[in-house]
Design an enzyme around this catalytic site. Structure first.
Site, PDB file in Angstrom:
ATOM      1  N   HIS A  50      -6.702  21.034  68.088  1.00  0.00           N
ATOM      2  CA  HIS A  50      -5.335  21.157  67.569  1.00  0.00           C
ATOM      3  C   HIS A  50      -5.406  20.985  66.060  1.00  0.00           C
ATOM      4  O   HIS A  50      -6.194  20.179  65.567  1.00  0.00           O
ATOM      5  CB  HIS A  50      -4.427  20.089  68.186  1.00  0.00           C
ATOM      6  CG  HIS A  50      -4.315  20.193  69.680  1.00  0.00           C
ATOM      7  ND1 HIS A  50      -3.322  20.916  70.300  1.00  0.00           N
ATOM      8  CD2 HIS A  50      -5.081  19.688  70.670  1.00  0.00           C
ATOM      9  CE1 HIS A  50      -3.486  20.845  71.611  1.00  0.00           C
ATOM     10  NE2 HIS A  50      -4.549  20.100  71.869  1.00  0.00           N
ATOM     11  N   HIS A  80     -11.124  21.656  73.263  1.00  0.00           N
ATOM     12  CA  HIS A  80     -10.346  22.545  72.405  1.00  0.00           C
ATOM     13  C   HIS A  80      -9.817  21.732  71.233  1.00  0.00           C
ATOM     14  O   HIS A  80      -9.971  20.504  71.197  1.00  0.00           O
ATOM     15  CB  HIS A  80      -9.200  23.184  73.205  1.00  0.00           C
ATOM     16  CG  HIS A  80      -8.253  22.172  73.729  1.00  0.00           C
ATOM     17  ND1 HIS A  80      -8.370  21.609  74.968  1.00  0.00           N
ATOM     18  CD2 HIS A  80      -7.190  21.545  73.151  1.00  0.00           C
ATOM     19  CE1 HIS A  80      -7.425  20.713  75.150  1.00  0.00           C
ATOM     20  NE2 HIS A  80      -6.689  20.643  74.050  1.00  0.00           N
ATOM     21  N   THR A  91       0.619  20.487  76.440  1.00  0.00           N
ATOM     22  CA  THR A  91       1.160  21.850  76.444  1.00  0.00           C
ATOM     23  C   THR A  91       1.814  22.100  77.798  1.00  0.00           C
ATOM     24  O   THR A  91       1.484  21.437  78.783  1.00  0.00           O
ATOM     25  CB  THR A  91       0.052  22.899  76.229  1.00  0.00           C
ATOM     26  OG1 THR A  91      -0.898  22.814  77.294  1.00  0.00           O
ATOM     27  CG2 THR A  91      -0.661  22.688  74.900  1.00  0.00           C
ATOM     28  N   GLU A 146      -2.325  15.487  67.189  1.00  0.00           N
ATOM     29  CA  GLU A 146      -1.195  15.336  68.116  1.00  0.00           C
ATOM     30  C   GLU A 146      -0.786  13.871  68.163  1.00  0.00           C
ATOM     31  O   GLU A 146       0.367  13.528  67.926  1.00  0.00           O
ATOM     32  CB  GLU A 146      -1.587  15.880  69.496  1.00  0.00           C
ATOM     33  CG  GLU A 146      -1.926  17.366  69.441  1.00  0.00           C
ATOM     34  CD  GLU A 146      -1.553  18.095  70.695  1.00  0.00           C
ATOM     35  OE1 GLU A 146      -2.207  17.866  71.738  1.00  0.00           O
ATOM     36  OE2 GLU A 146      -0.595  18.909  70.658  1.00  0.00           O
ATOM     37  N   HIS A 161      -3.414  29.895  72.274  1.00  0.00           N
ATOM     38  CA  HIS A 161      -2.844  28.659  71.723  1.00  0.00           C
ATOM     39  C   HIS A 161      -3.878  27.819  71.000  1.00  0.00           C
ATOM     40  O   HIS A 161      -3.525  26.940  70.225  1.00  0.00           O
ATOM     41  CB  HIS A 161      -2.195  27.756  72.777  1.00  0.00           C
ATOM     42  CG  HIS A 161      -1.864  28.373  74.076  1.00  0.00           C
ATOM     43  ND1 HIS A 161      -0.835  29.269  74.219  1.00  0.00           N
ATOM     44  CD2 HIS A 161      -2.401  28.227  75.311  1.00  0.00           C
ATOM     45  CE1 HIS A 161      -0.773  29.638  75.490  1.00  0.00           C
ATOM     46  NE2 HIS A 161      -1.714  29.032  76.160  1.00  0.00           N
TER      47      HIS A 161
HETATM   48  S1  B30 Z   1      -4.367  18.755  76.413  1.00  0.00           S
HETATM   49  O1  B30 Z   1      -5.698  18.220  76.245  1.00  0.00           O
HETATM   50  O2  B30 Z   1      -3.373  17.805  76.828  1.00  0.00           O
HETATM   51  N1  B30 Z   1      -3.897  19.400  75.051  1.00  0.00           N
HETATM   52  C1  B30 Z   1      -4.579  21.882  79.642  1.00  0.00           C
HETATM   53  C2  B30 Z   1      -5.611  20.980  79.462  1.00  0.00           C
HETATM   54  C3  B30 Z   1      -5.554  20.035  78.456  1.00  0.00           C
HETATM   55  C4  B30 Z   1      -4.457  19.975  77.628  1.00  0.00           C
HETATM   56  C5  B30 Z   1      -3.423  20.881  77.789  1.00  0.00           C
HETATM   57  C6  B30 Z   1      -3.482  21.840  78.804  1.00  0.00           C
HETATM   58  C7  B30 Z   1      -4.649  22.869  80.745  1.00  0.00           C
HETATM   59  O3  B30 Z   1      -5.610  22.899  81.490  1.00  0.00           O
HETATM   60  N2  B30 Z   1      -3.643  23.725  80.890  1.00  0.00           N
HETATM   61  C8  B30 Z   1      -3.572  24.688  81.956  1.00  0.00           C
HETATM   62  C9  B30 Z   1      -4.348  25.913  81.629  1.00  0.00           C
HETATM   63  N3  B30 Z   1      -3.640  26.862  80.767  1.00  0.00           N
HETATM   64  C10 B30 Z   1      -4.491  27.993  80.618  1.00  0.00           C
HETATM   65  C11 B30 Z   1      -5.224  27.959  79.368  1.00  0.00           C
HETATM   66  O4  B30 Z   1      -6.292  27.337  79.265  1.00  0.00           O
HETATM   67  O5  B30 Z   1      -4.750  28.637  78.367  1.00  0.00           O
HETATM   68  C12 B30 Z   1      -2.372  27.287  81.247  1.00  0.00           C
HETATM   69  C13 B30 Z   1      -1.370  27.498  80.147  1.00  0.00           C
HETATM   70  O6  B30 Z   1      -1.571  27.025  78.973  1.00  0.00           O
HETATM   71  O7  B30 Z   1      -0.313  28.100  80.328  1.00  0.00           O
HETATM   72 CU1  B30 Z   1      -2.799  28.224  77.868  1.00  0.00          CU
HETATM   73 ZN    ZN Z   2      -5.246  19.429  73.598  1.00  0.00          ZN
END
Ligand code: B30
Ligand code: ZN
Length: 261
Positions: free
Chosen positions: A99, A97, A204, A109, A65
């Protein structure tokens, strides 16, 4: 089996709540920040620890993603962390990361007074007292994300070179590589005193409503050429990650504050 999610079509953001009910909650992120409605407040400045240090090993991952960077510090050197800025207690850095959009006119976002930037960088932290992210995710203040807008320019941002140079090695989903390390401070805008703060969610699935959001007012830059390289990453199914931003979500009466002076 949990259905795969994406940014378009049947598994896109409009349908996330069908598979991940919390994504249909009342405190979702991102949001549009109406600057006129931001409440001024008195916060201490942020105090960043080890944000000026390089990691021993810095890894770049395509998780299907986004392009995500993790730091492994040398023995004895603690992970970067942040206090102040209105945060209650210390938050330890976990990953950052990005976007981006299908073109340079969209990609952030969060939006400010309806304005989108070409991208948004998220520095993800967990509350230090919770010890690890698995525990932190059970608490409403478990995660603090620092959001930095990416403004498209003609000139490369040299602070992003290391990351961008690693992208060809992680074209396929679920691959990673090692990149040259750099201090996290290089990813922050000049003015760290101007930011917006509100309570929201992971952007996400599973969209947990556990994030203390900081969105810095001032962007950092990224060149159009650098943005184009991000769009060459692939999802799990081999399709290009042309864009990976969630649309803004209803505020539902949430307040946001901005730091005074
Ligand atoms: S964000 O900064 O709000 N975009 C996660 C952390 C920060 C944001 C979004 C998600 C997060 O830790 N998600 C859980 C971990 N993921 C695994 C991964 O890193 O790859 C689980 C998932 O999403 O199903 Cu894809
Ligand atoms: Zn993010």
């Amino acid at each position: 089996l949990t259905p795969h999610w994406s940014y378009t079509g049947e598994t896109g953001p409009e349908n996330w709540p069908k598979f991940f009910p919390i994504c249909g909650g009342d405190s979702q992120s991102p949001v549009n920040i109406e600057t006129a409605n931001a409440q001024s407040t008195i916060y201490l400045p942020f105090l960043f620890t080890n944000y000026n240090k390089k990691a021993a090993t810095t890894s770049l991952m395509n998780n299907g993603h986004t392009a995500q960077v993790n730091f492994d510090m040398l023995d004895g050197l603690p992970m970067p962390s942040v206090i102040g800025g209105g945060l209650q207690g210390s938050y330890t850095f976990l990953q950052f990361h990005l976007h981006w959009g299908a073109d340079d006119t969209v990609g952030s976002e969060h939006t400010v007074d309806g304005k989108s930037y070409a991208g948004e960088l998220h520095l993800v932290h967990f509350k230090t007292e919770y010890g690890n992210v698995a525990e932190a995710i059970k608490h409403v203040d478990g995660i603090a994300v620092l959001g930095v807008f990416l403004e498209a320019t003609d000139v490369d941002n040299p602070n992003l070179w290391s990351l961008i140079e690693g992208l060809p090695s992680v074209i396929h989903a679920d691959t990673h590589t090692t990149i040259n390390s750099f201090p996290l401070l290089k990813l922050l805008p000049q003015n760290l005193l101007k930011f917006y703060r509100y309570s929201g969610s992971l952007t996400t699935p599973t969209c947990n409503e556990i994030v203390i959001w900081t969105v810095f007012r001032d962007p950092i830059t990224i060149s159009s050429a650098q943005l184009a390289k991000l769009r060459m990453l692939e999802e799990e199914d081999g399709k290009l990650i042309k864009m990976n931003f969630r649309p803004v979500q209803p505020l539902n009466g949430r307040q946001y504050v901005t730091r005074l002076i």
